[in-house]
Design a protein around this motif. Structure first.
Motif, mmCIF file in Angstrom:
data_model
loop_
_atom_site.group_PDB
_atom_site.id
_atom_site.type_symbol
_atom_site.label_atom_id
_atom_site.label_comp_id
_atom_site.label_asym_id
_atom_site.label_seq_id
_atom_site.Cartn_x
_atom_site.Cartn_y
_atom_site.Cartn_z
ATOM 1 N N PHE A 100 0.821 -1.201 0.000
ATOM 2 C CA PHE A 100 0.000 0.000 0.000
ATOM 3 C C PHE A 100 0.863 1.262 0.000
ATOM 4 O O PHE A 100 0.458 2.312 0.481
ATOM 5 C CB PHE A 100 -0.938 0.002 1.213
ATOM 6 C CG PHE A 100 -1.854 -1.199 1.263
ATOM 7 C CD1 PHE A 100 -2.902 -1.331 0.370
ATOM 8 C CD2 PHE A 100 -1.654 -2.206 2.189
ATOM 9 C CE1 PHE A 100 -3.737 -2.436 0.405
ATOM 10 C CE2 PHE A 100 -2.488 -3.311 2.237
ATOM 11 C CZ PHE A 100 -3.534 -3.430 1.345
ATOM 12 N N ASP A 102 1.630 3.221 -2.355
ATOM 13 C CA ASP A 102 1.147 4.295 -3.215
ATOM 14 C C ASP A 102 -0.002 5.069 -2.573
ATOM 15 O O ASP A 102 -0.434 6.079 -3.106
ATOM 16 C CB ASP A 102 0.695 3.728 -4.568
ATOM 17 C CG ASP A 102 -0.418 2.700 -4.435
ATOM 18 O OD1 ASP A 102 -0.567 2.096 -3.353
ATOM 19 O OD2 ASP A 102 -1.142 2.491 -5.431
ATOM 20 N N ARG A 103 -0.478 4.619 -1.446
ATOM 21 C CA ARG A 103 -1.600 5.290 -0.786
ATOM 22 C C ARG A 103 -1.094 6.380 0.145
ATOM 23 O O ARG A 103 0.009 6.294 0.679
ATOM 24 C CB ARG A 103 -2.442 4.275 -0.009
ATOM 25 C CG ARG A 103 -3.092 3.281 -0.957
ATOM 26 C CD ARG A 103 -4.064 2.418 -0.258
ATOM 27 N NE ARG A 103 -4.676 1.484 -1.212
ATOM 28 C CZ ARG A 103 -5.643 0.669 -0.899
ATOM 29 N NH1 ARG A 103 -6.126 0.652 0.333
ATOM 30 N NH2 ARG A 103 -6.150 -0.137 -1.808
ATOM 31 N N ARG A 105 -0.434 8.728 3.350
ATOM 32 C CA ARG A 105 -0.152 8.412 4.756
ATOM 33 C C ARG A 105 -0.766 9.505 5.615
ATOM 34 O O ARG A 105 -0.087 10.454 6.005
ATOM 35 C CB ARG A 105 1.347 8.330 4.981
ATOM 36 C CG ARG A 105 1.958 7.228 4.164
ATOM 37 C CD ARG A 105 3.435 7.170 4.315
ATOM 38 N NE ARG A 105 3.924 6.185 3.349
ATOM 39 C CZ ARG A 105 5.142 5.771 3.292
ATOM 40 N NH1 ARG A 105 6.039 6.243 4.112
ATOM 41 N NH2 ARG A 105 5.508 4.884 2.392
ATOM 42 N N PHE A 170 -4.740 1.305 5.725
ATOM 43 C CA PHE A 170 -4.114 1.988 4.595
ATOM 44 C C PHE A 170 -5.185 2.410 3.582
ATOM 45 O O PHE A 170 -5.211 1.917 2.463
ATOM 46 C CB PHE A 170 -3.093 1.083 3.902
ATOM 47 C CG PHE A 170 -2.100 0.452 4.841
ATOM 48 C CD1 PHE A 170 -1.176 1.239 5.520
ATOM 49 C CD2 PHE A 170 -2.073 -0.909 5.038
ATOM 50 C CE1 PHE A 170 -0.250 0.656 6.377
ATOM 51 C CE2 PHE A 170 -1.144 -1.495 5.884
ATOM 52 C CZ PHE A 170 -0.238 -0.717 6.555
ATOM 53 N N LYS A 172 -7.495 4.383 0.762
ATOM 54 C CA LYS A 172 -7.137 5.083 -0.472
ATOM 55 C C LYS A 172 -7.219 6.596 -0.309
ATOM 56 O O LYS A 172 -6.492 7.334 -0.936
ATOM 57 C CB LYS A 172 -8.064 4.660 -1.617
ATOM 58 C CG LYS A 172 -7.793 3.282 -2.104
ATOM 59 C CD LYS A 172 -8.701 2.960 -3.273
ATOM 60 C CE LYS A 172 -8.459 1.566 -3.755
ATOM 61 N NZ LYS A 172 -9.277 1.236 -4.907
ATOM 62 N N HIS A 173 -8.130 7.050 0.491
ATOM 63 C CA HIS A 173 -8.348 8.511 0.624
ATOM 64 C C HIS A 173 -8.141 8.931 2.053
ATOM 65 O O HIS A 173 -8.409 8.356 2.975
ATOM 66 C CB HIS A 173 -9.769 8.885 0.196
ATOM 67 C CG HIS A 173 -10.051 8.449 -1.208
ATOM 68 N ND1 HIS A 173 -10.671 7.274 -1.490
ATOM 69 C CD2 HIS A 173 -9.766 9.001 -2.397
ATOM 70 C CE1 HIS A 173 -10.784 7.138 -2.803
ATOM 71 N NE2 HIS A 173 -10.248 8.164 -3.371
#
Length: 173
Positions: A100, A102-103, A105, A170, A172-173
């Motif tokens: 994860f 690319d998500r 933090r 984790f 996405k938004h």
């Protein structure tokens, strides 16, 4: 000015093909979920092997007698708690940095607290499988412990982790 022909019939518009859009949506969903699923399973697989090795060393290997009854044979749940704790730290790092990665933090403290909560619940699921085998069924062999605590417990807890990591730990938004 043209006038419509009263004898001509209007043909209704053909409905758009849903198979193309369904195929496109399925393909997009596969692309979106395939990579993180494979990465999650790879991280989990490596950590699973480490967890299994650590548990078996603690419970079934003695430095003085070799394989058989290990240092923590009488306390398998404590041994499993220790191995789950180590495995959880490695899982967090692998999933945060790779699966994860690319998500966004949003808050490391929030993420870590949710990770700990999810892993405590997952550990409870895994320990209940081992405890049931050991204390209800009376099975304490290497095979029984590895099937109940490591294999079945890991499948149950990993399924729970996969769903909750992507949604809570984790997002996405």
């Amino acid at each position: 000015m043209l006038t419509p022909d009263p004898t001509a019939q209007e043909t209704p518009a053909r409905p758009t093909s849903t198979s193309t859009s369904l195929r496109d949506r399925s393909s997009a969903m596969l692309r979106e979920h395939l990579r993180p699923t494979i990465q999650f399973l790879l991280v989990g697989g490596v950590v699973f092997l480490l967890d299994t090795a650590m548990y078996n060393l603690l419970v079934f290997w003695s430095p003085s007698h070799g394989w058989g009854t290990g240092l923590m044979h009488g306390t398998p749940l404590t041994a499993k708690v220790l191995t789950i704790a180590v495995a959880s730290c490695l899982t967090y790092l692998g999933n945060r940095l790779w699966t994860f990665g690319d998500r966004p933090r949003p808050g490391t403290t929030r993420s870590i607290m949710l990770f700990i909560l999810v892993n405590l619940i997952a550990a409870g699921l895994q320990l209940s499988c081992l405890g049931f085998s050991r204390y209800v069924l009376g099975l304490d062999s290497v095979l029984a412990d590895n099937i109940s605590g490591t294999l079945i417990g890991q499948v149950v807890s990993t399924s729970f982790r996969y769903v909750t990591y992507g949604r809570l730990v984790f997002p996405k938004h």
